[in-house]
Write a protein that holds these residues in place. Sequence first.
Motif, PDB file in Angstrom:
ATOM      1  N   LEU A  56      -3.596   6.408   3.888  1.00 26.32           N
ATOM      2  CA  LEU A  56      -3.401   7.372   4.968  1.00 26.32           C
ATOM      3  C   LEU A  56      -4.645   8.231   5.176  1.00 26.32           C
ATOM      4  CD1 LEU A  56       0.274   8.406   4.127  1.00 26.32           C
ATOM      5  CD2 LEU A  56      -0.478   6.999   6.061  1.00 26.32           C
ATOM      6  N   VAL A  72      -1.476   5.689  12.727  1.00 21.72           N
ATOM      7  CA  VAL A  72      -0.242   5.963  11.995  1.00 21.72           C
ATOM      8  C   VAL A  72       0.638   6.871  12.850  1.00 21.72           C
ATOM      9  CG1 VAL A  72       0.772   7.034   9.948  1.00 21.72           C
ATOM     10  CG2 VAL A  72      -1.297   5.639   9.741  1.00 21.72           C
ATOM     11  N   VAL A  75       5.261   9.154   8.925  1.00 17.24           N
ATOM     12  CA  VAL A  75       5.223   8.957   7.481  1.00 17.24           C
ATOM     13  C   VAL A  75       6.476   9.557   6.869  1.00 17.24           C
ATOM     14  CG1 VAL A  75       3.923   9.369   5.351  1.00 17.24           C
ATOM     15  CG2 VAL A  75       2.703   9.150   7.537  1.00 17.24           C
ATOM     16  N   GLN A  79       6.245   9.748   1.369  1.00 12.91           N
ATOM     17  CA  GLN A  79       4.987   9.040   1.640  1.00 12.91           C
ATOM     18  C   GLN A  79       4.969   7.598   1.128  1.00 12.91           C
ATOM     19  OE1 GLN A  79       2.028  12.032   0.089  1.00 12.91           O
ATOM     20  NE2 GLN A  79       1.363  12.045   2.212  1.00 12.91           N
ATOM     21  N   TYR A  82       5.717   4.183   5.992  1.00 14.08           N
ATOM     22  CA  TYR A  82       5.149   4.749   7.209  1.00 14.08           C
ATOM     23  C   TYR A  82       5.142   3.696   8.311  1.00 14.08           C
ATOM     24  CZ  TYR A  82       0.969   2.589   5.084  1.00 14.08           C
ATOM     25  OH  TYR A  82       0.095   1.728   4.484  1.00 14.08           O
TER      26      TYR A  82
END
Length: 342
Positions: A56, A72, A75, A79, A82
């Motif tokens: 990320l 992205v 999320v 985490q 995602y």
Amino acid sequence: MEKLLELYHGHFGVKPSGAELLPLSGSARKYYRITGEAGTVIGCKGTNLAENRAFLALDAKFCAAGLHAPKVYAVADDQMSYLQEDLGDGQLFALLKPSIEKGSFTEEELGWLHRTMELLPAVQFEVGKGFDWSVCFPDRELNDRMVNFDLNYFKYDFLKFTGIDFNEIRLQDDFDRIREDAVNYTGDTFLYRDFQARNVMIKDGEPCFIDFQGGRRGPVQYDLASFLWNAGTHFNAGLRRELELTYLKALEKYRPVDETQFYKEYRLMTLLRLLQETAAYGFRGLVERKQIFLDCIPTVLGCLRELTEDPFPRYPYVTEVLRRVANEWDGSTNMPGMKVEL
């Protein structure tokens, strides 16, 4: 997968209509193509929190630098999952595969390859500029420990399985020199780590970058070697040279290039990368019995054969062992029922 479907609903406000598990590769990560009224996205279910955080953070840096990595969208709170942009099915390796088998490439395919080489220095310098290396997974840089891991990976997950007799002390002496030389680099440049045609997507004619979660600080020559010497694509020497020159021209925008010194370091990184790649084929193929990796072993042996035609004076025993593996090994292993078709 439920978490990914919930993320889609929560982010887009509509429920997805379907989800398809994409083919698995060497990683334990799972990717799903999720469809719905809001459009198609790729959902990722990771297995390691630190690895996800690395992806990320790096993805944000790619995008901020204007390099096309998957955007992205959402999320999960933990985490571990995602949603990201769907870059389509234009994996560079898959697009090149028919031509790889024929041994020649179309003008369009050559254009993709040269464009990828033109963009590689931007990836290395723009992503590396000001990046917080502490977020990288599993370590912040190519260091003594990381090099040792790869050298031992080759010894224990490939070489020992071949049954070829070798002197461990002499091999370790050369490994120590390889490690010493490999970490003698300067500058804050990003090492993609697994830069190969399987991790480049072509969308609207332009290369896009995926699967860089294992990236870290490191020397620029490693990624060039990873791409041009990969056993899956096995570019011939002439094309490799053309692509190297394209890369060097693009590199000059970021730093002066001393070709003699560059090629000396590039050759070492090619050796290190091929040892790591051979080890991966050993583990995934010989141990896990995955045919796609077994199929790469004859080709990677060809790469080792070509590389060691010109011996490494500083690593004479490694040169000797690799020549024996590449030229004398008949594919027999000490793994029950396993013999590689060479």
